[in-house]
Design an enzyme around this catalytic site. Structure first.
Site, mmCIF file in Angstrom:
data_model
loop_
_atom_site.group_PDB
_atom_site.id
_atom_site.type_symbol
_atom_site.label_atom_id
_atom_site.label_comp_id
_atom_site.label_asym_id
_atom_site.label_seq_id
_atom_site.Cartn_x
_atom_site.Cartn_y
_atom_site.Cartn_z
ATOM 1 N N ASP A 39 59.169 48.191 42.625
ATOM 2 C CA ASP A 39 58.038 48.507 43.519
ATOM 3 C C ASP A 39 56.789 48.951 42.758
ATOM 4 O OD1 ASP A 39 58.823 50.930 42.586
ATOM 5 O OD2 ASP A 39 59.173 51.856 44.536
ATOM 6 N N ARG A 98 34.449 59.987 31.183
ATOM 7 C CA ARG A 98 33.012 59.826 31.413
ATOM 8 C C ARG A 98 32.547 60.485 32.713
ATOM 9 N NH1 ARG A 98 31.719 53.655 29.986
ATOM 10 N NH2 ARG A 98 33.758 53.303 30.913
ATOM 11 N N GLN A 99 33.490 60.773 33.605
ATOM 12 C CA GLN A 99 33.118 61.527 34.811
ATOM 13 C C GLN A 99 33.428 62.998 34.513
ATOM 14 O OE1 GLN A 99 34.459 59.439 38.570
ATOM 15 N NE2 GLN A 99 35.540 58.219 37.050
ATOM 16 N N LYS A 194 18.286 55.562 26.463
ATOM 17 C CA LYS A 194 18.853 54.578 27.398
ATOM 18 C C LYS A 194 18.933 55.140 28.811
ATOM 19 C CE LYS A 194 23.629 54.473 27.776
ATOM 20 N NZ LYS A 194 24.975 54.306 27.235
ATOM 21 N N ASP A 220 28.487 55.291 18.621
ATOM 22 C CA ASP A 220 28.778 55.674 20.003
ATOM 23 C C ASP A 220 30.260 56.014 20.097
ATOM 24 O OD1 ASP A 220 28.309 56.188 22.656
ATOM 25 O OD2 ASP A 220 27.580 54.188 23.162
HETATM 26 C C1 R5P Z 1 28.120 56.615 27.559
HETATM 27 O O1 R5P Z 1 27.680 57.742 27.723
HETATM 28 C C2 R5P Z 1 29.017 56.260 26.425
HETATM 29 O O2 R5P Z 1 28.758 57.027 25.296
HETATM 30 C C3 R5P Z 1 28.908 54.788 26.085
HETATM 31 O O3 R5P Z 1 27.598 54.511 25.655
HETATM 32 C C4 R5P Z 1 29.236 53.928 27.268
HETATM 33 O O4 R5P Z 1 30.425 54.352 27.834
HETATM 34 C C5 R5P Z 1 29.334 52.476 26.878
HETATM 35 O O5 R5P Z 1 29.616 51.717 28.017
HETATM 36 P P1 R5P Z 1 29.267 50.173 28.067
HETATM 37 O O6 R5P Z 1 29.876 49.539 26.852
HETATM 38 O O7 R5P Z 1 29.928 49.688 29.344
HETATM 39 O O8 R5P Z 1 27.791 50.037 28.122
#
Ligand code: R5P
Length: 314
Positions: A39, A98-99, A194, A220
């Protein structure tokens, strides 16, 4: 004093990384069946006695995030009920991160919820890497060790011999991470300003810093759809950057990220193996740098109650 035995067990999120960590530590992974009932419920059985063990369960909560998070929680429950003495959740990539704040009405804070779930499942500690935001450490009411992949990524960077390099933060929130990279190689810093349009689209408003005629490394924590990186790389080239590279801790590479990256102006994307990248997703532009040694060393130090801050020195 009875010495607790060091034990490693893995969920399905990233078995090659777990195997590499075990190899570095010179031990075998504890066999465990981690599958699904008909399931769709997650089914777990630890296939070896782990009573009294110092158990490290390795599981990134990467896509499929819900499935991998449930596997982690259920494995912790199984280990606790099997009388593990101490359970450390090793989460190289911590999903739902991220949240992490309530910046709009009626939205959740999933990073806190995921931390609560892991604690409620009765993990004793957490070992993780390059959290999306440092304050997420405080969402856990159990000890958390936070590692950085900067050493591994910078070692690779040094081999690439970038010309007059500049380290660019992919957004304003990432400046601290970019500054750490810049300090390692004595480079200048730039910031890509950004704006996020929605969960899949971003727009570059401005570039702060001198990049004309220079090689730029964008850093990043996450590359998900690739939108942020590709937009940032294009904007940097537009203002005169010579070549643009990117170094990212967690390569989720979802949706059409690969196509975007391949057709972008990015020379190369360097990611760690915190998230498993299948062969089908490997392209010549994407270089995977292993964090197995870093995690193995951290596991060893936690097991022996030794400081792990020495791992951050450069
Ligand atoms: C955002 O604050 C993170 O540091 C990354 O820049 C973000 O999660 C990247 O997401 P994506 O590749 O979908 O633009």
């Amino acid at each position: 004093m009875i010495e607790r035995k060091l034990m490693l067990v893995s969920g399905n999120a990233n078995r090659p990384l777990a195997a590499a960590i075990a190899k570095k530590l010179g031990i075998e992974l504890i066999p465990a069946t981690v599958g699904e009932f008909a399931d769709g419920e997650t089914q777990v059985k630890i296939d070896q006695d782990i009573r009294g063990g110092d158990v490290f369960v390795i599981q990134s909560t990467s896509p499929p995030v819900n499935q991998n998070l449930m596997e982690l929680l259920i494995m912790i429950d199984a280990l606790k009920r099997a009388s593990a003495e101490r359970i450390t959740a090793v989460i190289p990539y911590f999903g739902y991160s991220r949240q992490d704040r309530k910046d709009q009405p009626r939205v959740p804070i999933t990073a806190k919820l995921a931390a609560n779930l892991i604690t409620t499942a009765r993990a004793d500690r957490v070992l993780t890497l390059d959290l999306h935001a440092h304050q997420i450490q405080g969402f856990f009411d159990i000890p958390l060790d936070h590692l950085y992949a900067v050493n591994q990524l910078v070692t690779y960077l040094k081999r690439r011999h970038l010309r007059n390099p500049v380290i660019a933060s992919a957004d304003v929130g990432g400046v601290k991470m970019a500054r750490r990279f810049a300090a390692y190689i004595g480079a200048d810093l730039a910031v890509v300003d950004k704006r996020r349009i929605d969960s899949r689209q971003t727009e570059v408003m401005n570039i702060l810093g001198e990049v004309a005629g220079r090689d730029v490394l964008i850093v990043d924590d996450i590359c998900a759809t690739g939108g942020s990186l590709v937009e940032a790389a294009a904007a940097l080239r537009k203002v005169g950057a010579r070549k643009v590279y990117a170094a990212v801790s967690h390569g989720l590479l979802v949706d059409d990220a690969l196509t975007k990256i391949e057709s972008s102006v990015l020379e190369e994307l360097w990611i760690t193996d915190s998230v498993f990248l299948p062969k089908s997703k490997r392209t010549p532009k994407i270089k995977v740098i292993s964090i197995a040694q870093l995690l193995a060393e951290a596991v060893k130090r936690i097991h022996h109650d030794r400081s792990i801050s020495a791992l951050f020195k450069h």
